[in-house]
Design a protein around this motif. Structure first.
Motif, short mmCIF file in Angstrom:
data_model
loop_
_atom_site.label_atom_id
_atom_site.label_comp_id
_atom_site.label_asym_id
_atom_site.label_seq_id
_atom_site.Cartn_x
_atom_site.Cartn_y
_atom_site.Cartn_z
N UNK A 36 64.00 91.30 57.59
CA UNK A 36 63.55 90.02 57.05
C UNK A 36 62.34 90.21 56.15
N UNK A 37 61.44 91.08 56.56
CA UNK A 37 60.26 91.36 55.74
C UNK A 37 60.64 92.05 54.43
N UNK A 38 61.62 92.97 54.51
CA UNK A 38 62.09 93.65 53.30
C UNK A 38 62.80 92.67 52.37
N UNK A 39 63.55 91.75 52.95
CA UNK A 39 64.22 90.73 52.14
C UNK A 39 63.20 89.87 51.41
N UNK A 40 62.13 89.50 52.10
CA UNK A 40 61.07 88.72 51.46
C UNK A 40 60.48 89.49 50.29
N UNK A 41 60.22 90.79 50.49
CA UNK A 41 59.65 91.61 49.42
C UNK A 41 60.60 91.71 48.24
N UNK A 42 61.90 91.88 48.51
CA UNK A 42 62.86 91.98 47.42
C UNK A 42 62.98 90.67 46.66
N UNK A 43 62.94 89.54 47.36
CA UNK A 43 63.07 88.25 46.69
C UNK A 43 61.82 87.89 45.89
N UNK A 44 60.64 88.21 46.40
CA UNK A 44 59.42 87.85 45.68
C UNK A 44 59.18 88.77 44.48
N UNK A 45 59.51 90.05 44.63
CA UNK A 45 59.28 91.01 43.54
C UNK A 45 60.47 91.14 42.61
N UNK A 46 61.62 90.54 43.01
CA UNK A 46 62.86 90.60 42.22
C UNK A 46 63.26 92.06 41.93
N UNK A 47 63.25 92.87 42.99
CA UNK A 47 63.61 94.28 42.90
C UNK A 47 64.76 94.58 43.84
N UNK A 101 73.75 83.68 52.33
CA UNK A 101 73.25 82.65 53.24
C UNK A 101 71.73 82.63 53.25
N UNK A 102 71.13 83.81 53.28
CA UNK A 102 69.66 83.90 53.29
C UNK A 102 69.09 83.33 52.00
N UNK A 103 69.64 83.75 50.88
CA UNK A 103 69.12 83.28 49.59
C UNK A 103 69.30 81.77 49.46
N UNK A 104 70.44 81.24 49.90
CA UNK A 104 70.68 79.80 49.80
C UNK A 104 69.76 79.01 50.73
N UNK A 105 69.50 79.53 51.92
CA UNK A 105 68.67 78.81 52.88
C UNK A 105 67.19 78.88 52.52
#
Length: 125
Positions: free
Chosen positions: A107-118, A13-17
């Motif tokens: 939420x901050x960790x999710x942002x870091x994982x999505x931007x760094x693709x880690x 849901x987070x990735x889709x939104x």
């Protein structure tokens, strides 16, 4: 995306939104967009943080808070299995405030994982 307190439904849901996480400059911007950052009521150099805003995506905010609530309950039962920050915030703060703070951090960790693709890395003890 695998992270404690974040299940497959919440992650998808987070990735889709969110879509492209690079639309947010920082993780705090994403947390603010979700409505997980406290209102700033500072004046005259005195820092005062209020309650969280009700703006943002209610569904994702609810999913994150519920996921962190289950993680906090698990941490209360067996504090040796969680990181120091989580154990400390659960011990020091009211339960709902602690779960909201954990959701903000997630939420901050999710942002870091999505931007760094880690993948998620567990914090060092």
């Amino acid at each position: 995306m695998r992270m404690p307190g974040i299940g497959p439904i919440t992650a998808s849901t987070i990735v889709a939104t969110i879509g492209d996480a690079h639309q947010f400059r920082t993780g705090r911007d994403l947390a603010a967009w979700l409505g997980l950052t406290p209102l700033n009521k500072s004046s005259g150099g005195k820092e005062r943080l209020g309650k969280i805003t009700k703006q943002g995506d209610r569904y994702i905010r609810k999913l994150l808070v519920v996921g962190m609530t289950s993680r906090a309950v698990m941490a209360k039962r067996s504090p040796e299995k969680v990181d120091l920050w989580t154990a400390k915030i659960i011990a020091d703060k009211p339960f709902r405030l602690a779960t909201t703070a954990m959701a903000n951090k997630a939420a901050r960790a999710i942002w870091a994982m999505l931007t760094k693709k880690q993948e998620y890395r567990q914090p060092a003890f």
